[in-house]
Motif scaffolding. Structure first.
Motif, PDB file in Angstrom:
ATOM      1  N   GLU A 142       6.875 102.223 -22.967  1.00  9.13           N
ATOM      2  CA  GLU A 142       7.703 101.108 -23.770  1.00  9.13           C
ATOM      3  C   GLU A 142       8.352 100.237 -22.555  1.00  9.13           C
ATOM      4  OE1 GLU A 142       8.720  99.836 -26.423  1.00  9.13           O
ATOM      5  OE2 GLU A 142       7.197 101.154 -27.448  1.00  9.13           O
ATOM      6  N   ASP A 143       8.473 100.787 -21.157  1.00 14.36           N
ATOM      7  CA  ASP A 143       9.119 100.132 -19.891  1.00 14.36           C
ATOM      8  C   ASP A 143       8.236  98.932 -19.684  1.00 14.36           C
ATOM      9  OD1 ASP A 143      11.099 101.940 -19.825  1.00 14.36           O
ATOM     10  OD2 ASP A 143      10.168 103.059 -18.268  1.00 14.36           O
ATOM     11  N   LEU A 144       6.776  98.976 -20.002  1.00 23.39           N
ATOM     12  CA  LEU A 144       6.128  97.857 -19.661  1.00 23.39           C
ATOM     13  C   LEU A 144       6.571  96.641 -20.378  1.00 23.39           C
ATOM     14  CD1 LEU A 144       3.463  97.031 -18.345  1.00 23.39           C
ATOM     15  CD2 LEU A 144       2.286  97.611 -20.331  1.00 23.39           C
ATOM     16  N   PHE A 145       7.098  96.624 -21.533  1.00 24.07           N
ATOM     17  CA  PHE A 145       7.588  95.535 -22.459  1.00 24.07           C
ATOM     18  C   PHE A 145       9.141  95.071 -21.826  1.00 24.07           C
ATOM     19  CE2 PHE A 145       5.042  98.256 -24.946  1.00 24.07           C
ATOM     20  CZ  PHE A 145       3.869  97.482 -24.976  1.00 24.07           C
ATOM     21  N   LYS A 146       9.577  95.510 -20.860  1.00 21.21           N
ATOM     22  CA  LYS A 146      10.924  95.285 -20.478  1.00 21.21           C
ATOM     23  C   LYS A 146      10.731  94.530 -18.936  1.00 21.21           C
ATOM     24  CE  LYS A 146      12.647  99.418 -22.395  1.00 21.21           C
ATOM     25  NZ  LYS A 146      13.586 100.819 -22.145  1.00 21.21           N
ATOM     26  N   PRO A 147      11.930  93.925 -18.717  1.00 22.19           N
ATOM     27  CA  PRO A 147      12.039  93.389 -17.461  1.00 22.19           C
ATOM     28  C   PRO A 147      11.892  94.237 -16.323  1.00 22.19           C
ATOM     29  CG  PRO A 147      13.926  92.247 -18.604  1.00 22.19           C
ATOM     30  CD  PRO A 147      12.951  93.351 -19.416  1.00 22.19           C
ATOM     31  N   LEU A 148      11.443  93.906 -15.011  1.00 24.31           N
ATOM     32  CA  LEU A 148      11.391  94.748 -13.820  1.00 24.31           C
ATOM     33  C   LEU A 148      12.685  95.526 -13.607  1.00 24.31           C
ATOM     34  CD1 LEU A 148       9.398  92.800 -11.460  1.00 24.31           C
ATOM     35  CD2 LEU A 148       8.723  94.596 -12.633  1.00 24.31           C
ATOM     36  N   HIS A 149      12.903  96.970 -13.600  1.00 26.26           N
ATOM     37  CA  HIS A 149      13.838  97.728 -13.329  1.00 26.26           C
ATOM     38  C   HIS A 149      13.500  98.816 -12.578  1.00 26.26           C
ATOM     39  CE1 HIS A 149      12.200 100.832 -16.204  1.00 26.26           C
ATOM     40  NE2 HIS A 149      12.054  99.776 -16.983  1.00 26.26           N
ATOM     41  N   LEU A 150      14.524  99.589 -12.134  1.00 26.56           N
ATOM     42  CA  LEU A 150      14.507 100.759 -11.185  1.00 26.56           C
ATOM     43  C   LEU A 150      14.218 102.305 -11.781  1.00 26.56           C
ATOM     44  CD1 LEU A 150      16.961  99.516  -8.249  1.00 26.56           C
ATOM     45  CD2 LEU A 150      14.456  98.830  -8.457  1.00 26.56           C
ATOM     46  N   ASN A 151      14.213 102.446 -13.117  1.00 28.58           N
ATOM     47  CA  ASN A 151      14.406 103.595 -13.757  1.00 28.58           C
ATOM     48  C   ASN A 151      13.339 104.300 -13.272  1.00 28.58           C
ATOM     49  OD1 ASN A 151      16.816 102.729 -14.938  1.00 28.58           O
ATOM     50  ND2 ASN A 151      15.841 102.221 -17.146  1.00 28.58           N
ATOM     51  N   GLY A 152      12.125 103.639 -13.238  1.00 22.29           N
ATOM     52  CA  GLY A 152      10.589 104.454 -13.013  1.00 22.29           C
ATOM     53  C   GLY A 152      10.928 105.190 -11.558  1.00 22.29           C
ATOM     54  N   LEU A 153      11.694 104.617 -10.587  1.00 23.95           N
ATOM     55  CA  LEU A 153      11.727 105.633  -9.258  1.00 23.95           C
ATOM     56  C   LEU A 153      12.314 106.703  -9.300  1.00 23.95           C
ATOM     57  CD1 LEU A 153      12.762 102.272  -7.184  1.00 23.95           C
ATOM     58  CD2 LEU A 153      10.747 103.039  -7.602  1.00 23.95           C
ATOM     59  N   LYS A 154      13.171 106.902 -10.434  1.00 18.11           N
ATOM     60  CA  LYS A 154      14.127 108.015 -10.110  1.00 18.11           C
ATOM     61  C   LYS A 154      14.003 109.107 -11.543  1.00 18.11           C
ATOM     62  CE  LYS A 154      18.243 105.526 -11.061  1.00 18.11           C
ATOM     63  NZ  LYS A 154      19.579 105.116 -10.818  1.00 18.11           N
ATOM     64  N   SER A 155      13.346 108.457 -12.478  1.00 20.06           N
ATOM     65  CA  SER A 155      13.364 109.564 -13.617  1.00 20.06           C
ATOM     66  C   SER A 155      12.877 111.075 -13.468  1.00 20.06           C
ATOM     67  CB  SER A 155      12.037 108.895 -14.529  1.00 20.06           C
ATOM     68  OG  SER A 155      10.737 108.803 -13.919  1.00 20.06           O
ATOM     69  N   TRP A 156      12.056 111.377 -12.385  1.00 14.32           N
ATOM     70  CA  TRP A 156      11.499 112.700 -12.229  1.00 14.32           C
ATOM     71  C   TRP A 156      12.834 113.570 -11.472  1.00 14.32           C
ATOM     72  CZ3 TRP A 156      11.033 114.291  -7.216  1.00 14.32           C
ATOM     73  CH2 TRP A 156      11.228 113.283  -6.150  1.00 14.32           C
ATOM     74  N   PHE A 157      13.786 112.902 -10.726  1.00 18.86           N
ATOM     75  CA  PHE A 157      14.595 113.556  -9.885  1.00 18.86           C
ATOM     76  C   PHE A 157      15.350 114.576 -10.845  1.00 18.86           C
ATOM     77  CE2 PHE A 157      16.017 109.858  -7.100  1.00 18.86           C
ATOM     78  CZ  PHE A 157      14.774 109.958  -6.690  1.00 18.86           C
ATOM     79  N   GLY A 158      15.254 115.909 -10.427  1.00 20.53           N
ATOM     80  CA  GLY A 158      15.874 117.141 -11.011  1.00 20.53           C
ATOM     81  C   GLY A 158      15.173 117.565 -12.236  1.00 20.53           C
ATOM     82  N   ASN A 159      13.964 117.087 -12.493  1.00 17.47           N
ATOM     83  CA  ASN A 159      12.966 117.442 -13.725  1.00 17.47           C
ATOM     84  C   ASN A 159      11.849 118.127 -13.337  1.00 17.47           C
ATOM     85  OD1 ASN A 159      14.800 116.362 -15.766  1.00 17.47           O
ATOM     86  ND2 ASN A 159      14.079 114.415 -15.055  1.00 17.47           N
ATOM     87  N   LEU A 160      11.531 118.703 -12.096  1.00 18.29           N
ATOM     88  CA  LEU A 160      10.305 119.482 -11.729  1.00 18.29           C
ATOM     89  C   LEU A 160      10.819 120.793 -11.732  1.00 18.29           C
ATOM     90  CD1 LEU A 160       8.870 117.186  -8.649  1.00 18.29           C
ATOM     91  CD2 LEU A 160       8.845 116.716 -11.226  1.00 18.29           C
ATOM     92  N   PRO A 161       9.695 121.779 -12.037  1.00 18.24           N
ATOM     93  CA  PRO A 161      10.122 123.051 -12.038  1.00 18.24           C
ATOM     94  C   PRO A 161      10.333 123.678 -10.459  1.00 18.24           C
ATOM     95  CG  PRO A 161       8.079 122.603 -13.141  1.00 18.24           C
ATOM     96  CD  PRO A 161       8.271 121.363 -12.673  1.00 18.24           C
ATOM     97  N   LYS A 162      11.311 124.402 -10.362  1.00 14.83           N
ATOM     98  CA  LYS A 162      11.742 124.757  -9.062  1.00 14.83           C
ATOM     99  C   LYS A 162      10.585 124.985  -7.989  1.00 14.83           C
ATOM    100  CE  LYS A 162      15.278 127.949  -7.136  1.00 14.83           C
ATOM    101  NZ  LYS A 162      16.087 128.682  -7.356  1.00 14.83           N
ATOM    102  N   GLU A 163       9.657 125.814  -8.524  1.00 18.04           N
ATOM    103  CA  GLU A 163       8.747 126.349  -7.864  1.00 18.04           C
ATOM    104  C   GLU A 163       7.675 125.325  -6.971  1.00 18.04           C
ATOM    105  OE1 GLU A 163       4.011 128.177  -8.530  1.00 18.04           O
ATOM    106  OE2 GLU A 163       5.577 128.786  -9.629  1.00 18.04           O
ATOM    107  N   ILE A 164       7.652 124.063  -7.819  1.00 17.33           N
ATOM    108  CA  ILE A 164       7.065 122.979  -7.358  1.00 17.33           C
ATOM    109  C   ILE A 164       7.815 122.286  -6.426  1.00 17.33           C
ATOM    110  CG2 ILE A 164       6.146 120.770  -8.048  1.00 17.33           C
ATOM    111  CD1 ILE A 164       4.574 122.784  -9.273  1.00 17.33           C
ATOM    112  N   GLU A 165       9.297 122.355  -6.394  1.00 15.31           N
ATOM    113  CA  GLU A 165      10.135 121.588  -5.665  1.00 15.31           C
ATOM    114  C   GLU A 165      10.040 122.186  -4.383  1.00 15.31           C
ATOM    115  OE1 GLU A 165      13.832 120.530  -6.961  1.00 15.31           O
ATOM    116  OE2 GLU A 165      13.224 118.746  -7.860  1.00 15.31           O
ATOM    117  N   GLU A 166      10.142 123.493  -4.384  1.00 15.46           N
ATOM    118  CA  GLU A 166      10.332 124.293  -3.329  1.00 15.46           C
ATOM    119  C   GLU A 166       8.814 124.495  -2.263  1.00 15.46           C
ATOM    120  OE1 GLU A 166      11.895 128.030  -4.693  1.00 15.46           O
ATOM    121  OE2 GLU A 166      13.628 127.572  -4.916  1.00 15.46           O
TER     122      GLU A 166
END
Length: 345
Positions: A284-308
């Motif tokens: 749905e973001d494609l139909f909106k004006p440019l914004h920065l949400n996509g840069l940080k949507s994954w922050f804190g949402n990855l499995p701990k094993e992946i981040e480490e």
């Protein structure tokens, strides 16, 4: 009597529509895989149609819509632009931005084209390829058939006055004058975006997708290095979002087309209903004006094993693109003046 080349087309048609080989052999037994048989038959029939299409159009000459910037002896010499990259890397966004320009028409990617190109790759590995060579069908006729079919799809809806662009894979061998824009995005954002659609949060799925991202980018980077800067341009999603003015000007310089600021407002030109019918996945973001949400949507949402462990599992292209696996909330840069105004609205 049929022309010699056309005879070859019919020879290969007969050969490729023969009964499919059994695909699984185990302990002397032979078993059929119905889905594989059906898919192989479909691709064979499609190849036959492509070959016959070229055969039937040899006498007709080039259609008017293929003539751009003067006469073109070979339709495959036409100027084209392809957009590619891993899924969820911003390819739909850059397609929409380019399509906003009055001199560019940028069509939607389709499953059909991906299967066609996948078939071409498989046919080149065909274990009886020498038969095609002896029949005079491989590689020239096969490449010509695929290229002409792709042109029908790409140019069928593209106005003659515009540069035609297509969001899909690109084979330079088929179109010597075509240019390729390769979109790259932080794989953590790519994989999170992809798996969050399926509500999948297990580490095994993440590792598999990270390796797929790595393999895809190695292949494309090698191809871009081979083609050189004249034909291949690397665009990082994060920089396109943070500095859209600089990045879009860079892209239009690469394409040789004057830039205008309408490309910064793709949401004004986008046809939502058509895109939803055409594209397999659209945020749905494609139909909106440019914004920065996509840069940080994954922050804190990855499995701990992946981040480490991401930095220790052989995902080599992470560092090549300056994505530091040790930074769990990376700062990709500062927004330009245009984006600052968009943020403060």
């Amino acid at each position: 009597m049929l022309p010699e080349l056309e005879i070859y087309y019919y020879i290969i048609l007969i050969y490729l529509t023969k009964e499919d080989h059994y695909s699984v052999r185990k302990a002397g037994d032979v078993q059929k895989r119905p889905k594989t048989v059906i898919l192989n038959l479909f691709m064979r029939v499609l190849l036959c149609a492509l070959l016959l299409f070229v055969s039937n159009n040899k006498e007709k000459g080039s259609s008017v819509r293929y003539k751009r910037k003067g006469k073109i002896k070979d339709r495959r010499d036409i100027d084209l632009v392809f957009i590619g990259g891993s899924t969820h890397s911003g390819t739909s966004l850059i397609r929409a931005m380019l399509d906003s320009h009055q001199e560019i028409y940028c069509g939607y990617g389709t499953w059909l084209m991906r299967n066609i190109l996948g078939g071409l790759k498989n046919w080149r590995k065909f274990n009886r390829k020498q038969f095609l060579v002896n029949a005079g069908v491989y590689p020239e006729a096969l490449d010509d058939a695929i290229a002409q079919f792709m042109l029908e799809v790409i140019l069928g809806h593209c106005p003659t006055s515009k540069l035609c662009c297509y969001k899909d894979k690109y084979i330079h061998k088929l179109f010597k004058n075509a240019k390729f824009i390769h979109m790259v995005r932080d794989p953590r954002a790519v994989v999170y975006s992809s798996l969050s659609q399926n509500d999948s949060n297990n580490a095994a799925s993440y590792w598999m997708n990270f390796r797929k991202w790595d393999e895809d980018n190695i292949i494309i980077l090698n191809k871009c290095e081979e083609l050189g800067k004249k034909y291949c341009l690397l665009v990082k999603y994060e920089q396109l979002i943070l500095k859209p003015v600089t990045q879009t000007k860079r892209i239009f310089k690469f394409l040789g087309i004057p830039w205008n600021d309408e490309v910064l407002h793709h949401e004004r030109h986008i046809n939502k209903s058509l895109i939803l019918r055409s594209e397999e996945y659209v945020s749905e973001d494609l139909f909106k004006p440019l914004h920065l949400n996509g840069l940080k949507s994954w922050f804190g949402n990855l499995p701990k094993e992946i981040e480490e462990n991401l930095g220790h599992n052989g995902i080599g292209q992470l560092m090549y693109f300056d994505y530091n696996p040790e930074e769990h909330t990376p700062i990709y840069g500062r927004p330009d003046e245009f984006m600052m105004k968009m943020i403060n609205k």
